[in-house]
Motif scaffolding. Sequence first.
Motif, PDB file in Angstrom:
ATOM      1  N   GLU A   1       0.846  -1.192   0.000  1.00 11.46           N
ATOM      2  CA  GLU A   1       0.000   0.000   0.000  1.00 11.46           C
ATOM      3  C   GLU A   1       0.884   1.245   0.000  1.00 11.46           C
ATOM      4  OE1 GLU A   1      -3.608   1.927  -0.243  1.00 11.46           O
ATOM      5  OE2 GLU A   1      -3.200  -0.235  -0.287  1.00 11.46           O
ATOM      6  N   PRO A   2       0.811   2.076  -1.051  1.00  9.51           N
ATOM      7  CA  PRO A   2       1.688   3.253  -1.127  1.00  9.51           C
ATOM      8  C   PRO A   2       1.405   4.253  -0.012  1.00  9.51           C
ATOM      9  CG  PRO A   2       0.684   2.766  -3.260  1.00  9.51           C
ATOM     10  CD  PRO A   2      -0.037   1.936  -2.247  1.00  9.51           C
ATOM     11  N   GLU A   3       2.481   4.833   0.524  1.00  7.28           N
ATOM     12  CA  GLU A   3       2.370   5.922   1.493  1.00  7.28           C
ATOM     13  C   GLU A   3       3.059   7.135   0.885  1.00  7.28           C
ATOM     14  OE1 GLU A   3       3.298   5.086   5.602  1.00  7.28           O
ATOM     15  OE2 GLU A   3       3.113   2.930   5.241  1.00  7.28           O
ATOM     16  N   VAL A   4       2.262   7.933   0.180  1.00  6.91           N
ATOM     17  CA  VAL A   4       2.798   9.092  -0.536  1.00  6.91           C
ATOM     18  C   VAL A   4       2.263  10.355   0.120  1.00  6.91           C
ATOM     19  CG1 VAL A   4       2.999  10.241  -2.766  1.00  6.91           C
ATOM     20  CG2 VAL A   4       2.874   7.743  -2.656  1.00  6.91           C
ATOM     21  N   HIS A   5       3.159  11.315   0.287  1.00 10.31           N
ATOM     22  CA  HIS A   5       2.793  12.554   0.975  1.00 10.31           C
ATOM     23  C   HIS A   5       3.342  13.740   0.196  1.00 10.31           C
ATOM     24  CE1 HIS A   5       3.184  15.730   4.133  1.00 10.31           C
ATOM     25  NE2 HIS A   5       1.986  15.277   4.448  1.00 10.31           N
ATOM     26  N   ILE A   6       2.502  14.758  -0.008  1.00 11.58           N
ATOM     27  CA  ILE A   6       2.937  15.983  -0.670  1.00 11.58           C
ATOM     28  C   ILE A   6       2.749  17.144   0.298  1.00 11.58           C
ATOM     29  CG2 ILE A   6       0.668  16.310  -1.770  1.00 11.58           C
ATOM     30  CD1 ILE A   6       2.179  17.628  -4.119  1.00 11.58           C
ATOM     31  N   SER A   7       3.762  17.985   0.388  1.00  8.36           N
ATOM     32  CA  SER A   7       3.706  19.107   1.325  1.00  8.36           C
ATOM     33  C   SER A   7       4.317  20.342   0.681  1.00  8.36           C
ATOM     34  CB  SER A   7       4.457  18.773   2.618  1.00  8.36           C
ATOM     35  OG  SER A   7       5.823  18.527   2.341  1.00  8.36           O
TER      36      SER A   7
ATOM     37  N   LYS B   1       7.511   6.079   1.035  1.00  8.91           N
ATOM     38  CA  LYS B   1       8.227   5.098   1.844  1.00  8.91           C
ATOM     39  C   LYS B   1       8.443   3.830   1.024  1.00  8.91           C
ATOM     40  CE  LYS B   1       6.579   6.863   6.275  1.00  8.91           C
ATOM     41  NZ  LYS B   1       5.886   6.551   7.554  1.00  8.91           N
ATOM     42  N   GLY B   2       8.844   4.060  -0.228  1.00  2.17           N
ATOM     43  CA  GLY B   2       9.024   2.954  -1.156  1.00  2.17           C
ATOM     44  C   GLY B   2      10.396   2.322  -1.072  1.00  2.17           C
TER      45      GLY B   2
END
Length: 414
Positions: A326-332, A347-348
């Motif tokens: 399950e991808p954990e992608v974050h944009i800030s 967190k790949g």
Amino acid sequence: MSRRTIQWLVVFSALSIIGVLITQLYWVKRIIEIRNREFSQQAHVALQYVAEELAAVSNVMLQNNPVEQLSPDYFLINTNARTQPDILEHFLREAFTRQNIVTDFEIGIYDCNTNAMQYGMMLSTRNQTKTPTQTANWLKTDKYPYYVGIRFPSQAGTLPWELEGWMWSTILIIIALGFFAYALFVILRQKQLSDEQKDFINNMTHELQTPISSIRIASEVLENPAITAQPDRYNRYVNIIKEEIGRLQRQVELVLTTAKAERNMLDVKLQPLDAHQEILSVLDKYNGKVAASLNASNAFIQADLDHFRGLISNLIDNAIKYSPGEPEVHISTANTGKKLSISISDKGIGIAPDQQKRIFEKFYRVPSGNIHNVKGFGIGLSYVKEIIRAHDWKLELNSRPGKGSQFKILAKLA
């Protein structure tokens, strides 16, 4: 011819040329040593004759081993008596002529009363000319009360004229080796580009087949007249066709945009944009799979609308592709001075340090065994780099294998 075969040919060819070069240099060194030894022997014989003649003229006893070599170009003669310059010059010319020594030479006569070389002259066996020479830098010894020094300037680190041809051939071999190395570099580089282009074609074929297959299946279902009686199912297949057509269009546009960027024909139409608003519009298609922390107080920038959206989409797609499970992608976002910082992190699998500089090359993909285990053409990050360059922004990468990656865009505020 396989890449491994080419590599072995390169290694064997390089070793062969290097072997020839080392052999040539070895024999040049050996010949120089032999020439120097022969010259020393000839000079020693000639100076021994001079010592004998000077002893006879001065009516003194000839010392044992009157000739001493202090360096490759410097000899001493123990005369055991005062020496007249004209007599010394005469015997030296005669002795050198007998030994076929054709060279320039310097002589110095030591005065034990002043503890200095009092007479210095440059002579030659080629002619009768002579010119004064410096006497301050002559080597001296305390072993003899009377002696003369003979220096051969041509022996002080210079190359015998017979070896000039050898040295020129050695230089030519070194130049040829340089051209050979450059040619091998070009060949291997072209082979690498060819392999990457083949991979690109294979990946592109694979990527295009998926939406085409989906469109074909959906269209076959829609050909059934009974489907009109099921509006929900009908609309679902229509939406599938629309989505896959949009996917095809984005892929084609990505290829065309990358090709234009390579020819410096990228069309960038700058306009004021609210980066937060455009980022949120891009995130809509990910259905909540990407977390967002848009904390910048000022998010207005000058950018091309389509390319900015494509830039964000490509970085997010890249983060999702290389996130197992399950991808954990974050944009800030944040403000850094007069710039807007946009960070996309995951967190790949991360990127190894030796691969981080190459991932922005066109067609390049990090080696991962099966070429289709991660979707894509291998031009997404190349497109990102070109868009960043066209906007005069900066892109930073921070990645650790197994820990994930962070791409940070630094864009100028409007």
